[in-house]
Write a protein that holds these residues in place. Structure first.
Motif, mmCIF file in Angstrom:
data_model
loop_
_atom_site.group_PDB
_atom_site.id
_atom_site.type_symbol
_atom_site.label_atom_id
_atom_site.label_comp_id
_atom_site.label_asym_id
_atom_site.label_seq_id
_atom_site.Cartn_x
_atom_site.Cartn_y
_atom_site.Cartn_z
ATOM 1 N N ALA A 58 0.828 -1.206 0.000
ATOM 2 C CA ALA A 58 0.000 0.000 0.000
ATOM 3 C C ALA A 58 0.864 1.258 0.000
ATOM 4 O O ALA A 58 0.600 2.206 -0.752
ATOM 5 C CB ALA A 58 -0.935 -0.005 1.209
ATOM 6 N N LEU A 59 1.904 1.269 0.822
ATOM 7 C CA LEU A 59 2.802 2.430 0.849
ATOM 8 C C LEU A 59 3.506 2.605 -0.493
ATOM 9 O O LEU A 59 3.667 3.729 -0.988
ATOM 10 C CB LEU A 59 3.824 2.277 1.972
ATOM 11 C CG LEU A 59 3.263 2.378 3.395
ATOM 12 C CD1 LEU A 59 4.354 2.056 4.413
ATOM 13 C CD2 LEU A 59 2.671 3.754 3.644
ATOM 14 N N GLY A 60 3.918 1.485 -1.076
ATOM 15 C CA GLY A 60 4.551 1.549 -2.392
ATOM 16 C C GLY A 60 3.592 2.016 -3.472
ATOM 17 O O GLY A 60 3.993 2.659 -4.443
ATOM 18 N N GLY A 61 2.316 1.715 -3.328
ATOM 19 C CA GLY A 61 1.316 2.163 -4.288
ATOM 20 C C GLY A 61 0.987 3.630 -4.156
ATOM 21 O O GLY A 61 0.569 4.274 -5.124
ATOM 22 N N LEU A 62 1.153 4.178 -2.960
ATOM 23 C CA LEU A 62 0.875 5.600 -2.760
ATOM 24 C C LEU A 62 1.887 6.494 -3.481
ATOM 25 O O LEU A 62 1.530 7.565 -3.975
ATOM 26 C CB LEU A 62 0.884 5.929 -1.260
ATOM 27 C CG LEU A 62 -0.351 5.541 -0.480
ATOM 28 C CD1 LEU A 62 -0.142 5.826 1.002
ATOM 29 C CD2 LEU A 62 -1.573 6.254 -1.001
ATOM 30 N N TYR A 63 3.129 6.065 -3.537
ATOM 31 C CA TYR A 63 4.173 6.910 -4.118
ATOM 32 C C TYR A 63 3.876 7.308 -5.573
ATOM 33 O O TYR A 63 3.909 8.495 -5.905
ATOM 34 C CB TYR A 63 5.546 6.240 -3.999
ATOM 35 C CG TYR A 63 6.649 7.122 -4.511
ATOM 36 C CD1 TYR A 63 7.145 8.161 -3.730
ATOM 37 C CD2 TYR A 63 7.170 6.943 -5.779
ATOM 38 C CE1 TYR A 63 8.139 8.994 -4.201
ATOM 39 C CE2 TYR A 63 8.162 7.772 -6.262
ATOM 40 C CZ TYR A 63 8.642 8.791 -5.473
ATOM 41 O OH TYR A 63 9.627 9.623 -5.954
ATOM 42 N N PRO A 64 3.578 6.353 -6.476
ATOM 43 C CA PRO A 64 3.313 6.796 -7.854
ATOM 44 C C PRO A 64 2.018 7.602 -7.995
ATOM 45 O O PRO A 64 1.863 8.336 -8.969
ATOM 46 C CB PRO A 64 3.246 5.498 -8.662
ATOM 47 C CG PRO A 64 3.087 4.420 -7.683
ATOM 48 C CD PRO A 64 3.613 4.905 -6.373
ATOM 49 N N ILE A 65 1.113 7.477 -7.030
ATOM 50 C CA ILE A 65 -0.098 8.300 -7.087
ATOM 51 C C ILE A 65 0.245 9.743 -6.715
ATOM 52 O O ILE A 65 -0.195 10.689 -7.369
ATOM 53 C CB ILE A 65 -1.180 7.737 -6.141
ATOM 54 C CG1 ILE A 65 -1.677 6.386 -6.663
ATOM 55 C CG2 ILE A 65 -2.335 8.716 -5.986
ATOM 56 C CD1 ILE A 65 -2.604 5.664 -5.719
ATOM 57 N N LEU A 66 1.048 9.896 -5.664
ATOM 58 C CA LEU A 66 1.380 11.228 -5.170
ATOM 59 C C LEU A 66 2.486 11.913 -5.979
ATOM 60 O O LEU A 66 2.505 13.139 -6.099
ATOM 61 C CB LEU A 66 1.783 11.146 -3.698
ATOM 62 C CG LEU A 66 0.705 10.599 -2.749
ATOM 63 C CD1 LEU A 66 1.260 10.428 -1.347
ATOM 64 C CD2 LEU A 66 -0.516 11.488 -2.758
ATOM 65 N N VAL A 67 3.428 11.132 -6.504
ATOM 66 C CA VAL A 67 4.565 11.686 -7.253
ATOM 67 C C VAL A 67 4.696 10.936 -8.585
ATOM 68 O O VAL A 67 5.600 10.136 -8.775
ATOM 69 C CB VAL A 67 5.875 11.552 -6.436
ATOM 70 C CG1 VAL A 67 7.014 12.288 -7.131
ATOM 71 C CG2 VAL A 67 5.708 12.044 -5.025
ATOM 72 N N PRO A 68 3.789 11.185 -9.527
ATOM 73 C CA PRO A 68 3.870 10.455 -10.798
ATOM 74 C C PRO A 68 5.033 10.940 -11.654
ATOM 75 O O PRO A 68 5.450 12.094 -11.560
ATOM 76 C CB PRO A 68 2.532 10.773 -11.473
ATOM 77 C CG PRO A 68 2.129 12.089 -10.907
ATOM 78 C CD PRO A 68 2.660 12.109 -9.492
#
Length: 143
Positions: free
Chosen positions: A47-57
């Protein structure tokens, strides 16, 4: 845009993984680290790894060429075969083959990949089964 889609897919997968882990039945004997702990950790990291590309594409993501896509398909096929063979051949054998094949495809020479696969497999077995006492899939030879 593709980064955000990937991030959302990771979040959905993490949610499903954590939900599936919550359905694991607990035994009569309570241990400090129960059978749900490891899946919860993996789901949280996903989940944490999935948040990164959402927040910083990435503005312009680099997609792999055809050779890279074939390597990805090969890696996925190895992992699927690993999941199917794990119960039949046991943790040590299945993990040794999977680690060796993936290491080889990542650029390690074949002999070094095979040795590394065996060492990784035995090392994980010693830590998780012998030291921590966790149950791993037993093969026809009992390990």
């Amino acid at each position: 845009m593709s980064d955000r889609i990937f991030g959302v897919v990771c979040l959905l997968l993490a949610g499903f993984y954590i939900y599936s882990a919550s359905t694991i039945e607990l035994g009569f004997i309570e241990t400090p680290v129960g059978p749900r702990a490891f899946p919860y950790i993996i789901g949280t990291l996903l989940a944490l790894g999935g948040l990164y590309p959402i927040l910083v594409p990435d503005e312009r993501p680099d997609w792999p060429d055809m050779r890279g896509m074939i390597e990805i398909v090969f890696a996925v096929a190895v992992l699927i075969a690993y999941a199917f063979l794990l119960e039949d051949v046991g943790f040590v054998i299945a993990t040794a083959f999977a680690a060796a094949l993936l290491g080889w495809r990542l650029g390690t020479p074949p002999l070094r990949a095979a040795v590394s696969g065996v060492l990784i497999s035995v090392g994980i077995y010693v830590i998780f089964h012998l030291i921590l006492g966790l149950s791993l899939a037993r093969g026809p030879w009992g390990f």
